[in-house]
Motif scaffolding. Structure first.
Motif, PDB file in Angstrom:
ATOM      1  N   ASP A  59       0.332  -2.415  -5.459  1.00 26.34           N
ATOM      2  CA  ASP A  59       1.264  -2.845  -4.478  1.00 26.34           C
ATOM      3  C   ASP A  59       1.236  -4.257  -4.559  1.00 26.34           C
ATOM      4  N   GLN A  60       0.111  -4.880  -4.793  1.00 27.86           N
ATOM      5  CA  GLN A  60      -0.012  -6.341  -4.802  1.00 27.86           C
ATOM      6  C   GLN A  60       0.650  -6.864  -5.942  1.00 27.86           C
ATOM      7  N   ARG A  62       3.177  -5.505  -7.832  1.00 29.76           N
ATOM      8  CA  ARG A  62       4.462  -5.486  -7.833  1.00 29.76           C
ATOM      9  C   ARG A  62       5.007  -6.295  -6.732  1.00 29.76           C
ATOM     10  N   SER A  63       4.393  -6.897  -5.726  1.00 35.71           N
ATOM     11  CA  SER A  63       4.817  -7.885  -5.088  1.00 35.71           C
ATOM     12  C   SER A  63       4.882  -9.494  -5.472  1.00 35.71           C
ATOM     13  N   ILE A  65       5.320  -9.669  -9.023  1.00 31.32           N
ATOM     14  CA  ILE A  65       6.235  -9.703  -9.882  1.00 31.32           C
ATOM     15  C   ILE A  65       7.819  -9.863  -9.347  1.00 31.32           C
ATOM     16  N   ARG A  66       7.860  -9.188  -8.158  1.00 29.66           N
ATOM     17  CA  ARG A  66       9.146  -9.329  -7.313  1.00 29.66           C
ATOM     18  C   ARG A  66       9.107 -10.764  -6.990  1.00 29.66           C
ATOM     19  N   ALA A  67       8.186 -11.566  -6.535  1.00 29.04           N
ATOM     20  CA  ALA A  67       8.325 -12.920  -6.083  1.00 29.04           C
ATOM     21  C   ALA A  67       8.557 -13.694  -7.185  1.00 29.04           C
ATOM     22  N   ALA A  69      10.165 -12.938 -10.133  1.00 31.12           N
ATOM     23  CA  ALA A  69      11.579 -12.571 -10.444  1.00 31.12           C
ATOM     24  C   ALA A  69      12.513 -13.153  -9.359  1.00 31.12           C
ATOM     25  N   ALA A  70      12.347 -13.210  -8.204  1.00 30.14           N
ATOM     26  CA  ALA A  70      13.251 -13.840  -7.091  1.00 30.14           C
ATOM     27  C   ALA A  70      13.047 -15.446  -7.006  1.00 30.14           C
ATOM     28  N   ASP A  71      11.849 -15.962  -7.727  1.00 28.15           N
ATOM     29  CA  ASP A  71      11.699 -17.520  -7.629  1.00 28.15           C
ATOM     30  C   ASP A  71      11.330 -17.565  -6.105  1.00 28.15           C
ATOM     31  N   THR A  72      10.460 -16.794  -5.404  1.00 33.36           N
ATOM     32  CA  THR A  72      10.189 -16.880  -4.025  1.00 33.36           C
ATOM     33  C   THR A  72       8.644 -17.189  -3.949  1.00 33.36           C
TER      34      THR A  72
END
Length: 76
Positions: A59-60, A62-63, A65-67, A69-72
């Motif tokens: 889960d960590q 994935r979070s 990688i999402r961040a 990709a979203a540049d967040t």
């Protein structure tokens, strides 16, 4: 949450490493593998596989990688 000691006690000798699909011909790439028996991912530098892999819960990762990709990503 997975105990850090559990993450690093599992040997990675027989795991299947997957290279990033963004790998270029310059050898700057990462590889990932599932940590056997745990909901966790190991990440290593493909140029230096002898250096111990970073390990974290699925889960960590994935979070993270999402961040990316979203540049967040935010500085702590």
């Amino acid at each position: 949450m997975i105990d850090t000691n559990d993450l690093y006690e599992v040997p990675l000798d027989n795991v299947r490493w997957h290279k990033s699909s963004y790998t270029a011909n310059n050898s700057n790439c990462v590889e990932m593998a599932a940590v056997p028996g745990l909901p966790a991912i190991a990440i290593r530098d493909s140029k230096n596989p002898e250096i111990p892999a970073l390990r974290s819960g699925t889960d960590q990762v994935r979070s993270f990688i999402r961040a990316l990709a979203a540049d967040t990503l935010v500085e702590a």
